[in-house]
Design an enzyme around this catalytic site. Structure first.
Site, PDB file in Angstrom:
ATOM      1  N   GLU A 279     -25.443  -1.132 -36.731  1.00 50.08           N
ATOM      2  CA  GLU A 279     -24.859   0.164 -37.086  1.00 50.08           C
ATOM      3  C   GLU A 279     -25.573   0.693 -38.323  1.00 50.08           C
ATOM      4  O   GLU A 279     -25.720  -0.025 -39.315  1.00 50.08           O
ATOM      5  CB  GLU A 279     -23.355  -0.001 -37.331  1.00 50.08           C
ATOM      6  CG  GLU A 279     -22.655   1.200 -37.923  1.00 50.08           C
ATOM      7  CD  GLU A 279     -22.842   2.485 -37.118  1.00 50.08           C
ATOM      8  OE1 GLU A 279     -22.569   2.484 -35.905  1.00 50.08           O
ATOM      9  OE2 GLU A 279     -23.271   3.500 -37.705  1.00 50.08           O
TER      10      GLU A 279
ATOM     11  N   CYS B 208       2.231   8.444 -50.946  1.00 49.38           N
ATOM     12  CA  CYS B 208       2.576   9.361 -49.858  1.00 49.38           C
ATOM     13  C   CYS B 208       2.901   8.589 -48.580  1.00 49.38           C
ATOM     14  O   CYS B 208       3.797   8.950 -47.836  1.00 49.38           O
ATOM     15  CB  CYS B 208       1.442  10.329 -49.580  1.00 49.38           C
ATOM     16  SG  CYS B 208       0.944  11.305 -50.999  1.00 49.38           S
TER      17      CYS B 208
ATOM     18  N   CYS C 285      -3.877   7.517 -55.290  1.00 50.39           N
ATOM     19  CA  CYS C 285      -4.222   6.109 -55.068  1.00 50.39           C
ATOM     20  C   CYS C 285      -5.715   5.835 -55.162  1.00 50.39           C
ATOM     21  O   CYS C 285      -6.113   4.679 -55.321  1.00 50.39           O
ATOM     22  CB  CYS C 285      -3.664   5.621 -53.735  1.00 50.39           C
ATOM     23  SG  CYS C 285      -4.382   6.432 -52.297  1.00 50.39           S
TER      24      CYS C 285
ATOM     25  N   ILE D 101     -21.740   9.773 -24.536  1.00 55.57           N
ATOM     26  CA  ILE D 101     -20.314   9.536 -24.281  1.00 55.57           C
ATOM     27  C   ILE D 101     -19.513  10.601 -25.019  1.00 55.57           C
ATOM     28  O   ILE D 101     -19.172  10.457 -26.186  1.00 55.57           O
ATOM     29  CB  ILE D 101     -19.898   8.110 -24.712  1.00 55.57           C
ATOM     30  CG1 ILE D 101     -20.812   7.057 -24.077  1.00 55.57           C
ATOM     31  CG2 ILE D 101     -18.446   7.877 -24.364  1.00 55.57           C
ATOM     32  CD1 ILE D 101     -20.801   7.023 -22.561  1.00 55.57           C
TER      33      ILE D 101
ATOM     34  N   ARG E 272     -19.520  16.122 -30.971  1.00 58.21           N
ATOM     35  CA  ARG E 272     -19.496  15.537 -29.636  1.00 58.21           C
ATOM     36  C   ARG E 272     -20.926  15.288 -29.152  1.00 58.21           C
ATOM     37  O   ARG E 272     -21.793  16.136 -29.350  1.00 58.21           O
ATOM     38  CB  ARG E 272     -18.840  16.481 -28.640  1.00 58.21           C
ATOM     39  CG  ARG E 272     -17.430  16.927 -28.971  1.00 58.21           C
ATOM     40  CD  ARG E 272     -17.030  18.010 -27.974  1.00 58.21           C
ATOM     41  NE  ARG E 272     -15.739  18.614 -28.244  1.00 58.21           N
ATOM     42  CZ  ARG E 272     -15.543  19.623 -29.089  1.00 58.21           C
ATOM     43  NH1 ARG E 272     -16.551  20.121 -29.770  1.00 58.21           N
ATOM     44  NH2 ARG E 272     -14.328  20.138 -29.250  1.00 58.21           N
TER      45      ARG E 272
ATOM     46  N   ALA F 193      -8.096  12.098 -31.068  1.00 57.43           N
ATOM     47  CA  ALA F 193      -7.315  10.857 -30.990  1.00 57.43           C
ATOM     48  C   ALA F 193      -6.348  10.824 -29.812  1.00 57.43           C
ATOM     49  O   ALA F 193      -5.317  10.160 -29.869  1.00 57.43           O
ATOM     50  CB  ALA F 193      -6.576  10.600 -32.305  1.00 57.43           C
ATOM     51  N   ILE F 194      -6.729  11.524 -28.766  1.00 59.43           N
ATOM     52  CA  ILE F 194      -5.836  11.581 -27.615  1.00 59.43           C
ATOM     53  C   ILE F 194      -6.289  10.590 -26.556  1.00 59.43           C
ATOM     54  O   ILE F 194      -7.482  10.480 -26.254  1.00 59.43           O
ATOM     55  CB  ILE F 194      -5.842  12.999 -27.002  1.00 59.43           C
ATOM     56  CG1 ILE F 194      -5.289  13.998 -28.013  1.00 59.43           C
ATOM     57  CG2 ILE F 194      -5.040  13.041 -25.702  1.00 59.43           C
ATOM     58  CD1 ILE F 194      -5.555  15.435 -27.644  1.00 59.43           C
TER      59      ILE F 194
ATOM     60  N   HIS G  63      -6.426  10.469 -23.071  1.00 59.19           N
ATOM     61  CA  HIS G  63      -6.321  11.508 -22.052  1.00 59.19           C
ATOM     62  C   HIS G  63      -5.751  10.970 -20.752  1.00 59.19           C
ATOM     63  O   HIS G  63      -6.017   9.835 -20.368  1.00 59.19           O
ATOM     64  CB  HIS G  63      -7.692  12.137 -21.791  1.00 59.19           C
ATOM     65  CG  HIS G  63      -8.099  13.110 -22.841  1.00 59.19           C
ATOM     66  ND1 HIS G  63      -7.562  14.374 -22.935  1.00 59.19           N
ATOM     67  CD2 HIS G  63      -8.976  12.999 -23.872  1.00 59.19           C
ATOM     68  CE1 HIS G  63      -8.107  15.001 -23.960  1.00 59.19           C
ATOM     69  NE2 HIS G  63      -8.965  14.191 -24.556  1.00 59.19           N
TER      70      HIS G  63
ATOM     71  N   SER H 236     -16.212  13.583 -24.836  1.00 56.42           N
ATOM     72  CA  SER H 236     -14.797  13.475 -24.513  1.00 56.42           C
ATOM     73  C   SER H 236     -14.653  13.375 -22.988  1.00 56.42           C
ATOM     74  O   SER H 236     -15.385  14.068 -22.283  1.00 56.42           O
ATOM     75  CB  SER H 236     -14.049  14.700 -25.031  1.00 56.42           C
ATOM     76  OG  SER H 236     -12.682  14.476 -24.945  1.00 56.42           O
TER      77      SER H 236
HETATM   78  C1  LIG Z   1     -14.269  16.873 -31.818  1.00 58.81           C
HETATM   79  C2  LIG Z   1     -14.096  15.743 -30.862  1.00 58.81           C
HETATM   80  C3  LIG Z   1     -12.884  15.530 -30.213  1.00 58.81           C
HETATM   81  C4  LIG Z   1     -12.726  14.499 -29.300  1.00 58.81           C
HETATM   82  N1  LIG Z   1     -11.496  14.245 -28.807  1.00 58.81           N
HETATM   83  C5  LIG Z   1     -11.326  13.178 -27.981  1.00 58.81           C
HETATM   84  C6  LIG Z   1     -10.055  12.817 -27.522  1.00 58.81           C
HETATM   85  O1  LIG Z   1      -9.054  13.398 -27.913  1.00 58.81           O
HETATM   86  N2  LIG Z   1      -9.940  11.807 -26.632  1.00 58.81           N
HETATM   87  C7  LIG Z   1     -11.011  11.122 -26.202  1.00 58.81           C
HETATM   88  O2  LIG Z   1     -10.840  10.238 -25.378  1.00 58.81           O
HETATM   89  N3  LIG Z   1     -12.247  11.403 -26.666  1.00 58.81           N
HETATM   90  C8  LIG Z   1     -12.421  12.404 -27.555  1.00 58.81           C
HETATM   91  N4  LIG Z   1     -13.651  12.682 -28.053  1.00 58.81           N
HETATM   92  C9  LIG Z   1     -14.779  11.883 -27.608  1.00 58.81           C
HETATM   93  C10 LIG Z   1     -14.863  10.555 -28.340  1.00 58.81           C
HETATM   94  O3  LIG Z   1     -14.584  10.686 -29.687  1.00 58.81           O
HETATM   95  C11 LIG Z   1     -16.248   9.989 -28.154  1.00 58.81           C
HETATM   96  O4  LIG Z   1     -16.585  10.040 -26.818  1.00 58.81           O
HETATM   97  C12 LIG Z   1     -16.365   8.558 -28.608  1.00 58.81           C
HETATM   98  O5  LIG Z   1     -15.906   8.376 -29.919  1.00 58.81           O
HETATM   99  C13 LIG Z   1     -17.800   8.141 -28.490  1.00 58.81           C
HETATM  100  O6  LIG Z   1     -17.971   6.853 -28.977  1.00 58.81           O
HETATM  101  P1  LIG Z   1     -19.428   6.285 -29.179  1.00 58.81           P
HETATM  102  O7  LIG Z   1     -19.251   4.887 -29.618  1.00 58.81           O
HETATM  103  O8  LIG Z   1     -20.234   6.564 -27.989  1.00 58.81           O
HETATM  104  O9  LIG Z   1     -20.064   7.199 -30.292  1.00 58.81           O
HETATM  105  P2  LIG Z   1     -19.936   7.164 -31.875  1.00 58.81           P
HETATM  106  O10 LIG Z   1     -18.576   6.878 -32.311  1.00 58.81           O
HETATM  107  O11 LIG Z   1     -20.566   8.396 -32.376  1.00 58.81           O
HETATM  108  O12 LIG Z   1     -20.805   5.926 -32.264  1.00 58.81           O
HETATM  109  C14 LIG Z   1     -22.192   5.910 -32.260  1.00 58.81           C
HETATM  110  C15 LIG Z   1     -22.641   5.095 -33.419  1.00 58.81           C
HETATM  111  O13 LIG Z   1     -24.047   4.886 -33.343  1.00 58.81           O
HETATM  112  C16 LIG Z   1     -24.553   4.879 -34.635  1.00 58.81           C
HETATM  113  N5  LIG Z   1     -25.990   5.145 -34.600  1.00 58.81           N
HETATM  114  C17 LIG Z   1     -26.606   6.292 -34.275  1.00 58.81           C
HETATM  115  N6  LIG Z   1     -27.923   6.170 -34.392  1.00 58.81           N
HETATM  116  C18 LIG Z   1     -28.176   4.906 -34.788  1.00 58.81           C
HETATM  117  C19 LIG Z   1     -29.352   4.187 -35.093  1.00 58.81           C
HETATM  118  N7  LIG Z   1     -30.551   4.747 -35.015  1.00 58.81           N
HETATM  119  N8  LIG Z   1     -29.242   2.914 -35.504  1.00 58.81           N
HETATM  120  C20 LIG Z   1     -28.028   2.318 -35.603  1.00 58.81           C
HETATM  121  N9  LIG Z   1     -26.869   2.969 -35.331  1.00 58.81           N
HETATM  122  C21 LIG Z   1     -26.953   4.243 -34.935  1.00 58.81           C
HETATM  123  C22 LIG Z   1     -23.780   5.958 -35.314  1.00 58.81           C
HETATM  124  O14 LIG Z   1     -23.800   5.811 -36.714  1.00 58.81           O
HETATM  125  C23 LIG Z   1     -22.401   5.767 -34.729  1.00 58.81           C
HETATM  126  O15 LIG Z   1     -21.575   4.965 -35.522  1.00 58.81           O
HETATM  127  C24 LIG Z   1     -13.818  13.691 -28.994  1.00 58.81           C
HETATM  128  C25 LIG Z   1     -15.046  13.879 -29.648  1.00 58.81           C
HETATM  129  C26 LIG Z   1     -15.173  14.874 -30.604  1.00 58.81           C
HETATM  130  C27 LIG Z   1     -16.445  14.985 -31.372  1.00 58.81           C
END
Ligand SMILES: Cc1cc2nc3c(=O)[nH]c(=O)nc-3n(C[C@H](O)[C@H](O)[C@H](O)COP(=O)(O)OP(=O)(O)OC[C@H]3O[C@@H](n4cnc5c(N)ncnc54)[C@H](O)[C@@H]3O)c2cc1C
Ligand SMILES: Cc1cc2nc3c(=O)[nH]c(=O)nc-3n(C[C@H](O)[C@H](O)[C@H](O)COP(=O)(O)OP(=O)(O)OC[C@H]3O[C@@H](n4cnc5c(N)ncnc54)[C@H](O)[C@@H]3O)c2cc1C
Lengths: 516, 444
Positions: free
Chosen positions: A32, A436, A476, A370, A347, A47-48, A50, A372
């Site tokens: 990471e 809080c 805090c 990946i 996203r 944080a839903i 779905h 939403s």
């Molecule tokens: C505004 C918003 C609302 C959403 N609402 C919902 C919801 O209500 N319900 C739902 O199910 N989903 C929702 N989603 C979708 C959901 O949040 C994502 O699909 C999910 O968190 C993706 O997870 P991930 O692990 O693929 O990506 P991330 O959590 O982005 O993780 C990717 C990680 O890779 C790391 N990384 C990137 N490049 C490198 C590199 N070169 N070297 C090492 N590490 C690297 C990043 O630092 C990051 O920590 C929402 C997304 C957004 C943005």
């Protein structure tokens, strides 16, 4: 040393994969670039959990949503992660939108959702009295809910680390090469790009050090660059997942970073909504979502804006005003002045339109783009990844001594009649640090002794819940900073608010000089 | 520690210390002060500048010195003090009130009492409440938090600073940061006038050549990890930023001094009636809240600029709490002697009452309700005006029949400076109707 599997990205997807992989006899690394897990989309979303009516049947999203949803709730139970099955409504504000509700209901049934039901406006308002009188009808989705998203990712990663996975924070993957039977990952130490403290104290542990009981990587090559070797790579890099893909395979999709902004309302506004409220998608565009949080506050948002900079989580006046306008259409009592925080998440939407799941090269698996409902789907995405690894013959042996489960003591949740005895036996749980949210020193210290200790004030916030409330850490913050310094033996000046480089303090104040 | 007290004071800042002192002087023997911090003194402990005590002690003290005097007064009085302990819940009762406390040393416990004084102080408004666009980089502090880091923890929070809001704490911190070697580039205020005391504007900004931009605000914060730059813009009369007025400041720190909010979560949960104008409890002339036996004073009641008035107010609240407890025990004795006794116990709840109604020129008044029969000699009414007045005006109190009951001249008034007037009992007895309106008027 060569890892069997390296997962790139410790968002909820990478963490879920690490959790399931830790059950097998494999040397796994979780890489990471940030200083903690869940620093990307996984911490800034709605944080839903779905319900599964939204994705178009046939897509990965449709296939994984309902399974993901059910696994989320099971995992939360198993790992003591805060979640709540609130149910949700998709509300139609005009009669013609009722047609859309019917389509959504059919999609939901095709995707395996249970208990879907269309109710009329009055029935909906009887259950959600703060909704506008314009509600014509609503789709009720009983199985959906809300979750603590960063704790979810963290909990899975903690169990993974407990079972031998090496978590390597501050490790940014820069290049990847295939060397016949394994990949060599060139990773930079994220912290190198920030100016060091004015004084000598070494603020960080040695560069590239891994947490957990797993093996250490070998350092070599250029200064600050670590070579990490692994036979199999899993790309879970979120908004950067196309960049990582392109290091190994020809480009096949492109991320279209799409920002969403929010208001977080203090719970003192009263019970505005009990369930998650979605606006019905219409020709006029997507409305916003009104959602209770796991801490009884309310999230209002997000908008959707395509942006250039994938890391740009700034909030803008225009978007906030737009959200406020739309929110008032749904819940007329919405008042932006009751907001305690604004934030934004990006996203990982892509040119592909669906999740990108599959092998892109020899021993290289994409869990990319990946978007939403990726949070909801994460456990199912990880299971799909495991299926692919199994087919390739990587999952032959299960660990005999795998230790699952997780328990967290939360002062607020200790039953009234047990509190006195508990505090007597554990006095630190009698000292309230966050006024809080009533979070005690005991909870903060406990969070620092877990498998992946927090390194920043917000790291403690994500684990113990300090600073989440209406004063946003004003009270805090200094105290939490002091506890981190004390418990980890670090120089207070080196402690960050959040990511690497976000130091809170710059120097000590002037000292009195005694004249002889 | 006992399980039952005559009075429990929640909060050991100047308000709590003053109330405990005067309640002891008023005849109570069993008093407990509960304070969340490890020592008494409240916010004064971090206010190391001088300027405290001119009104009350007749000399200029620093915050810690002022607190020290209040703490010293309590020595030997037999008041129980429990520091590093938090009051979690107040459960009002008919016969007595109960309080849930938690502390590392004293544990989790339930304590009962006859009266409570709320003296929990206030907290600062944050960025979330005013929604400044931009990133969430480190380096954005409320002025009070910065004050704590600098004055208590001995650490500097930044080198190049801009201050949003011209509240007193921000002004004080402008000077403090400058003295510590930081560069304070500007103080930016949304309103066309400052919310701080004139003396602080002069001594903390002008004396250090720090510009104050009125009708301006910060419209953007940049910087991924730590603040790097902010945009400042002028605003129109509807507080909307005016295009073309952008100024850019390369700073690593933003201090917010955008208001204080009385800390009333405990009071709300207990069912105490809250005045939306002050965000504090609605109180009677003796600082008793809507729940009998629960009193309030200091910043939990309304935000004060000067601690001297906090002390004054807390002493009347403490006296009233003592009177309440002693009156109840007298009544109990009388009841015990004579079963048939139904006579008037002088219960102020029975007394007739009128409310103070601020008109559109007045932000609020404290108290909000007055029972003339319960006023010994005079009642002090604190209030703030809504807009600044640079020429002489009068404050007019009119009763239900629009008759002027009292009026007071003021040469100059500003929202940043709390005003007070003294109403005599004799005037109050003449009030007709159920309210007194308060307004700023031209001098006729
Ligand atoms: C505004 C918003 C609302 C959403 N609402 C919902 C919801 O209500 N319900 C739902 O199910 N989903 C929702 N989603 C979708 C959901 O949040 C994502 O699909 C999910 O968190 C993706 O997870 P991930 O692990 O693929 O990506 P991330 O959590 O982005 O993780 C990717 C990680 O890779 C790391 N990384 C990137 N490049 C490198 C590199 N070169 N070297 C090492 N590490 C690297 C990043 O630092 C990051 O920590 C929402 C997304 C957004 C943005
Ligand atoms: C940051 C700041 C700077 C200020 N600077 C000045 C100045 O320079 N000059 C000036 O004249 N005035 C200043 N003031 C005004 C100041 O508000 C008053 O002078 C005075 O300190 C208010 O007294 P108080 O006792 O009401 O509140 P506080 O001093 O805030 O005391 C309240 C106490 O209650 C405790 N408490 C709260 N809740 C609980 C609970 N649940 N359980 C136990 N204990 C609890 C708190 O820990 C605190 O010690 C400042 C105020 C602030 C917030």
């Amino acid at each position: 040393m060569i890892f069997d599997v390296a997962i790139i990205g410790a968002g909820v997807v990478g963490c879920a994969v690490s959790y399931y992989l830790s059950q097998y006899e494999l040397k796994t690394a979780l890489l990471e670039r940030e200083n903690d897990v869940a620093m990307g989309a996984s911490r800034a979303n709605t944080a839903i959990i779905h319900g599964g009516y939204d994705p178009v049947p046939g897509t990965w999203m449709a296939r994984l949503n309902v399974e993901g949803m059910r696994r989320c709730f099971e995992l939360c139970e198993e790992l003591d992660v805060e979640c709540r099955k609130t149910g949700s409504y998709v509300i139609a504000l005009e009669d013609e939108q009722t047609e859309t509700l019917k389509i959504l209901l059919e999609q939901g049934v095709a995707n395996g959702c249970e208990g879907l039901e269309i109710i009329d406006g009055d029935a909906c308002r009887a259950r959600e009295p703060h909704l506008t009188e314009d509600v014509a009808a609503a789709l009720w989705v009983p199985e959906s809910g809300v979750i603590n998203p960063w704790e979810f990712a963290l909990a899975m990663a903690e169990v993974a680390v407990r079972n031998g996975v090496s978590f390597m924070p501050n490790t940014r993957v820069c290049d990847i090469a295939w060397e016949g039977d394994h990949y060599v990952i060139g990773a930079a130490d994220t912290r190198e790009s920030f100016e060091p403290l004015d004084r000598d104290a070494e603020p960080y542990a040695a560069a590239g050090s891994a947490r957990g009981t797993g093996e250490q990587p070998t350092t070599g090559g250029e200064r600050g660059k670590t070579m990490i070797r692994a036979r199999y790579l899993i790309n879970a890099a979120g908004v950067e997942s196309d960049t990582i893909h392109n290091m190994v395979a020809p480009p096949s999709f492109e991320i279209v970073p799409t920002r969403g902004e929010y208001y977080l309302l203090d719970r003192t506004v009263g019970p505005l909504v009990k369930s998650v409220i979605f606006a019905c998608p219409s020709a006029a565009g997507k409305g916003v979502t009104f959602s209770p949080t796991i801490h009884d506050n309310f999230l209002v948002g997000p908008n959707a804006e395509v942006i250039d900079d994938r890391d740009d989580t700034a909030v803008t006046r225009a978007a906030l005003d737009d959200i406020a306008r739309k929110a008032c259409r749904m819940v007329p009592d919405f008042n932006p002045r009751t907001s305690i925080r604004n934030f934004a998440g990006v996203r990982a939407n892509s040119t592909c339109g669906d999740f990108v799941i599959g092998k892109a090269a020899e021993n290289f698996l994409d869990l990319a783009a990946i978007k939403s409902p990726g949070l909801t789907c994460a456990p199912a995405i990880a299971r799909a990844a495991l299926d692919i690894l199994r087919e390739d013959g990587w999952l032959s042996e299960r660990k005999a001594d795998w230790r699952g489960g997780r328990r967290v003591v939360r002062f607020k949740e200790i039953p009234e009649e047990e509190r006195a005895a508990f505090v007597r036996d554990h006095p630190l749980y009698g000292r309230v640090i966050c006024r809080c949210e009533t979070i005690t020193e005991g909870e903060i210290v406990a969070s620092m002794k877990r498998e992946i200790p927090p390194v920043s004030i917000d790291g403690v916030k994500r684990r113990a819940g300090t600073g989440m409330g209406r004063c946003q850490g004003g009270f805090c913050g200094p105290r939490v900073l002091g506890i981190i310094a004390r418990e980890s033996g670090r120089d207070p000046l080196s402690i960050e608010e959040d990511g690497a480089g976000s130091r809170v303090l710059v120097s000590e104040t002037k000292k009195a000089v005694r004249r002889e | 520690m006992r399980d039952h007290y005559q009075l429990i004071v929640i909060g050991g800042g100047p308000a709590g210390l003053g109330a405990a002192f005067s309640a002891r002087r008023g005849g109570l023997d069993h008093i407990l002060i509960v304070e969340r911090d490890v020592e008494l003194g409240g916010i004064l402990n971090q206010c190391i500048h001088n300027g405290f005590g001119l009104h009350y002690f007749g000399e200029e003290l620093t915050g810690p010195e002022y607190a020290g005097r209040l703490i010293d007064r309590l020595a030997g009085l037999g008041i129980d003090i429990l520091c590093d302990a938090m009051a979690l819940e107040i459960m009002p009762g008919e016969q007595e009130h109960s309080l849930r406390l938690v502390s590392a040393d004293a544990g989790y416990r339930l304590v009962t009492c006859e009266a409570v004084v709320l003296a929990m102080g206030c907290r600062e408004r944050t960025r979330g409440a005013i929604q400044i666009p931009g990133t969430r980089a480190a380096g954005i502090f409320t002025a009070g938090t910065a004050q704590r880091y600098v004055n208590i923890e001995g650490c500097m929070v930044g080198r190049r600073v801009i201050i949003l809001g011209s509240g007193d704490i921000g002004l004080i911190m402008a000077r403090r940061m400058t003295l510590e070697g930081a560069e304070v580039l500007a103080c930016v205020e949304l309103l066309p006038y400052s919310g701080g005391l004139t003396r602080n504007i002069v001594q903390c900004l002008q004396d250090f050549n720090i510009p104050l931009f009125l009708s301006h605000t910060i419209t953007k914060i940049e910087g991924k990890d730590r603040v790097k730059r902010v945009t400042v813009q002028q605003v129109d009369e509807n507080f909307r930023p005016i295009d073309g007025t952008e100024m850019y400041y390369d700073v690593d720190t933003v201090l917010l001094s955008v208001g204080l909010i009385p800390e009333n979560e405990l009071s709300r949960a207990a069912g105490v009636e809250i005045d939306p104008k002050t965000s504090g409890p609605v109180v009677y002339e003796n600082r008793e809240t809507s729940i009998p036996g629960i009193f309030a004073c200091g910043n939990v009641l309304h935000v004060h600029d000067l601690v001297d008035f906090v002390t004054e107010e807390s002493e009347s609240a403490g006296e009233a709490a003592a009177a309440y407890v002693l009156r109840r025990s007298d009544t109990d004795k009388v009841r015990g002697r004579d079963e048939d006794h139904t006579g008037k116990s002088g219960d102020p709840r029975q007394a007739s009452c009128f409310s103070l109604v601020p008109d559109q020129t007045i932000a609020y008044t404290v108290p909000q309700r007055i029972r003339p029969a319960c006023v010994d000699n005079v009642v002090r009414v604190y209030f703030r005006v809504k807009a600044p007045y640079k020429t002489p005006k009068q404050i007019v109190f009119r009763d239900g029949e629009r008759r002027i009951v009292a009026s007071f001249r003021r040469p100059y008034m500003a929202p940043g400076e709390m005003e007070h007037v003294v109403l005599k009992r004799a005037l109050l007895d003449g009030v007709r109707g159920d309210h007194l309106t308060v307004s700023v008027e031209e001098i006729s």
